[in-house]
Design an enzyme around this catalytic site. Structure first.
Site, PDB file in Angstrom:
ATOM      1  N   MET A  30       0.910  -1.150   0.022  1.00 37.62           N
ATOM      2  CA  MET A  30       0.128  -0.240   0.019  1.00 37.62           C
ATOM      3  C   MET A  30       0.874   1.238   0.010  1.00 37.62           C
ATOM      4  O   MET A  30       0.483   2.370   0.320  1.00 37.62           O
ATOM      5  CB  MET A  30      -1.062  -0.125   1.228  1.00 37.62           C
ATOM      6  CG  MET A  30      -1.971  -1.253   1.092  1.00 37.62           C
ATOM      7  SD  MET A  30      -3.491  -0.833   2.155  1.00 37.62           S
ATOM      8  CE  MET A  30      -2.649  -0.769   3.502  1.00 37.62           C
ATOM      9  N   GLY A  31       2.206   1.139  -0.511  1.00 39.71           N
ATOM     10  CA  GLY A  31       3.043   2.395  -0.603  1.00 39.71           C
ATOM     11  C   GLY A  31       3.584   2.693   0.862  1.00 39.71           C
ATOM     12  O   GLY A  31       3.633   2.188   1.809  1.00 39.71           O
ATOM     13  N   ALA A  32       3.894   4.069   0.802  1.00 42.33           N
ATOM     14  CA  ALA A  32       4.661   4.501   1.822  1.00 42.33           C
ATOM     15  C   ALA A  32       5.683   3.420   2.423  1.00 42.33           C
ATOM     16  O   ALA A  32       5.991   2.998   3.587  1.00 42.33           O
ATOM     17  CB  ALA A  32       4.011   4.797   3.092  1.00 42.33           C
ATOM     18  N   LEU A  33       6.573   3.296   1.461  1.00 43.10           N
ATOM     19  CA  LEU A  33       7.542   2.179   1.606  1.00 43.10           C
ATOM     20  C   LEU A  33       8.776   2.163   2.385  1.00 43.10           C
ATOM     21  O   LEU A  33       9.038   3.394   2.492  1.00 43.10           O
ATOM     22  CB  LEU A  33       8.169   1.608   0.088  1.00 43.10           C
ATOM     23  CG  LEU A  33       7.002   1.373  -0.990  1.00 43.10           C
ATOM     24  CD1 LEU A  33       7.758   1.024  -2.315  1.00 43.10           C
ATOM     25  CD2 LEU A  33       6.296   0.353  -0.408  1.00 43.10           C
ATOM     26  N   HIS A  37       9.022  -3.484   3.269  1.00 41.81           N
ATOM     27  CA  HIS A  37       8.795  -3.868   1.824  1.00 41.81           C
ATOM     28  C   HIS A  37       9.729  -4.143   0.716  1.00 41.81           C
ATOM     29  O   HIS A  37       9.703  -4.922  -0.047  1.00 41.81           O
ATOM     30  CB  HIS A  37       7.829  -2.635   1.288  1.00 41.81           C
ATOM     31  CG  HIS A  37       7.119  -1.954   2.089  1.00 41.81           C
ATOM     32  ND1 HIS A  37       6.821  -0.674   2.742  1.00 41.81           N
ATOM     33  CD2 HIS A  37       5.453  -2.550   2.271  1.00 41.81           C
ATOM     34  CE1 HIS A  37       5.630  -0.643   3.278  1.00 41.81           C
ATOM     35  NE2 HIS A  37       4.773  -1.631   3.011  1.00 41.81           N
ATOM     36  N   LYS A 151       5.121  -9.833   9.159  1.00 45.37           N
ATOM     37  CA  LYS A 151       4.639  -8.930  10.055  1.00 45.37           C
ATOM     38  C   LYS A 151       3.126  -8.790  10.049  1.00 45.37           C
ATOM     39  O   LYS A 151       2.354  -8.919  11.149  1.00 45.37           O
ATOM     40  CB  LYS A 151       5.235  -7.600   9.297  1.00 45.37           C
ATOM     41  CG  LYS A 151       4.489  -6.330   9.891  1.00 45.37           C
ATOM     42  CD  LYS A 151       4.707  -5.698  11.079  1.00 45.37           C
ATOM     43  CE  LYS A 151       4.370  -4.349  11.490  1.00 45.37           C
ATOM     44  NZ  LYS A 151       3.508  -3.892  10.968  1.00 45.37           N
ATOM     45  N   ILE A 178      11.223  -7.170   9.275  1.00 47.00           N
ATOM     46  CA  ILE A 178      12.425  -6.019   9.465  1.00 47.00           C
ATOM     47  C   ILE A 178      12.032  -5.287  10.195  1.00 47.00           C
ATOM     48  O   ILE A 178      11.124  -4.583  10.514  1.00 47.00           O
ATOM     49  CB  ILE A 178      12.579  -5.647   8.114  1.00 47.00           C
ATOM     50  CG1 ILE A 178      12.849  -6.460   6.914  1.00 47.00           C
ATOM     51  CG2 ILE A 178      13.865  -4.401   8.058  1.00 47.00           C
ATOM     52  CD1 ILE A 178      13.880  -7.349   7.290  1.00 47.00           C
ATOM     53  N   SER A 187       6.776  -0.104   9.885  1.00 43.96           N
ATOM     54  CA  SER A 187       5.415   0.107   9.303  1.00 43.96           C
ATOM     55  C   SER A 187       5.408   1.252   8.946  1.00 43.96           C
ATOM     56  O   SER A 187       5.799   2.445   9.324  1.00 43.96           O
ATOM     57  CB  SER A 187       4.620  -0.143  10.633  1.00 43.96           C
ATOM     58  OG  SER A 187       3.207   0.412  10.442  1.00 43.96           O
TER      59      SER A 187
HETATM   60  P1  AMP Z   1       1.332  -2.910   3.513  1.00 39.92           P
HETATM   61  O1  AMP Z   1       1.897  -1.850   2.482  1.00 39.92           O
HETATM   62  O2  AMP Z   1       1.536  -2.407   4.940  1.00 39.92           O
HETATM   63  O3  AMP Z   1       0.024  -3.538   2.943  1.00 39.92           O
HETATM   64  O4  AMP Z   1       2.614  -4.025   3.422  1.00 39.92           O
HETATM   65  C1  AMP Z   1       2.799  -4.729   2.201  1.00 39.92           C
HETATM   66  C2  AMP Z   1       3.473  -6.003   2.434  1.00 39.92           C
HETATM   67  O5  AMP Z   1       4.628  -5.638   3.212  1.00 39.92           O
HETATM   68  C3  AMP Z   1       3.007  -6.962   3.471  1.00 39.92           C
HETATM   69  O6  AMP Z   1       3.123  -8.276   2.898  1.00 39.92           O
HETATM   70  C4  AMP Z   1       3.481  -6.640   4.559  1.00 39.92           C
HETATM   71  O7  AMP Z   1       3.360  -7.951   5.786  1.00 39.92           O
HETATM   72  C5  AMP Z   1       4.989  -6.528   4.333  1.00 39.92           C
HETATM   73  N1  AMP Z   1       5.560  -5.854   5.391  1.00 39.92           N
HETATM   74  C6  AMP Z   1       5.263  -4.680   5.865  1.00 39.92           C
HETATM   75  N2  AMP Z   1       6.025  -4.360   6.967  1.00 39.92           N
HETATM   76  C7  AMP Z   1       7.027  -5.271   7.077  1.00 39.92           C
HETATM   77  C8  AMP Z   1       8.251  -5.338   7.923  1.00 39.92           C
HETATM   78  N3  AMP Z   1       8.326  -4.459   8.816  1.00 39.92           N
HETATM   79  N4  AMP Z   1       8.938  -6.292   7.575  1.00 39.92           N
HETATM   80  C9  AMP Z   1       8.586  -7.353   6.457  1.00 39.92           C
HETATM   81  N5  AMP Z   1       7.461  -7.182   5.841  1.00 39.92           N
HETATM   82  C10 AMP Z   1       6.829  -6.197   6.032  1.00 39.92           C
END
Ligand code: AMP
Length: 286
Positions: A30-33, A37, A151, A178, A187
């Protein structure tokens, strides 16, 4: 790195780039990488021929409109980061490409007990929205491997179950969490923490590590009680749940020795920011 906004353009390109012998990875975000990510993209790059990353803030998985509105959006920075790690394709669709008015999206998965505890209990409808968007994105991209983070442990379990219900051949790869140097799980929501809450937030991971340390000495119920007490003494923090569950069924565990795969999962409000984290106590997704 190529950027696509339209489903047709993306699919045309992918169909020209793939043949039956190559595997390609997909990383939905969902971005804000952040580095979390990017670790998924890096792992995909190591294990496949090419990698597609999507950036789409999915409105159907937010159960609170303020959370959706406040969700950080940093598209320029995201593209720079993805280019730096060598992502091959970025898909940034507008809402109408993912949910076109003329396409009926079948979404009648029944996740049974998997979606009832933890996130499912506190975020009603969340996993219906997650499954809907992941199914749609998988239909569009049709990767051979899907990369998701540990996560969001329950999300991984739900999507794994969805793939099984679909009889899909897509391999779901769980990538490790991570963390920041002080242990806080990375996050996109962390940027919204106040200075004080950010300083205290590493205690969430400390609580999880303590749970793991105590797992042979105490029953899960006792570990849970200690963890919740500790989390609720942090100023401005309020726990939603701390559960020790089976890694596949997500059902609570009474005696750890009885199971092969166990994980402790936690959700906490730090001020008005909701944080989740987990630690695998034993076993693995494989
Ligand atoms: P999101 O953008 O929050 O929907 O996350 C996209 C993907 O990145 C999902 O599969 C999350 O589980 C993964 N993700 C988010 N934060 C972390 C992290 N700290 N370490 C590893 N994977 C992550």
């Amino acid at each position: 790195m190529l950027l696509f906004k339209k489903v047709n353009d993306l699919q045309n390109h992918i169909s020209k780039s793939t043949n039956t012998s190559n595997s390609f990875g997909f990383v939905p975000t969902m971005g804000a990488l952040h580095e979390g990510h990017l670790s998924l993209v890096k792992q995909s790059k190591e294990e496949t021929t090419f990698t597609v990353c999507s950036i789409f803030v999915n409105p159907t998985q937010f159960n609170e409109s303020t959370d959706l509105e406040k969700y950080p959006r940093t598209p320029g920075k995201d593209l720079a980061l993805l280019s730096e790690v060598g992502c091959d394709i970025v898909f940034i669709p507008p809402v109408e490409e993912v949910y076109p008015p003329n396409v009926e999206l079948k979404n009648d998965f029944d996740f049974g007990e998997l979606e009832k505890p933890m996130e499912g209990m506190f975020r009603p409808g969340h996993f219906t929205g997650v499954a809907q968007v992941v199914k749609r994105l998988l239909d569009i991209v049709q990767p051979t491997k899907l990369y998701m983070g540990q996560k969001d442990f329950q999300q991984f379990a739900v999507i794994q179950n969805m793939l099984e219900q679909m009889n899909s051949s897509i391999e779901n790869v769980m990538c490790p969490i991570i963390r920041e140097a002080d242990g806080l799980a990375m996050s996109s929501r962390n940027v919204r923490l106040t200075k004080e809450n950010r300083q205290d937030a590493p205690q969430i991971f400390q609580t999880l590590k303590e749970a793991k340390k105590n797992m042979h000495a105490l029953f899960p119920q006792e570990i849970k009680k200690i963890a919740l007490e500790k989390l609720n003494t942090i100023p401005g923090f309020k726990s939603e749940y701390f559960e020790i569950v089976h890694g596949k069924t997500l059902q609570p565990i009474e005696v750890l020795e009885d199971v092969k795969y166990a994980v402790a999962c936690v959700a906490v409000w730090a001020g008005n920011v909701r944080l989740i984290d987990n630690i695998i106590l034993k076993g693995s997704a494989k």
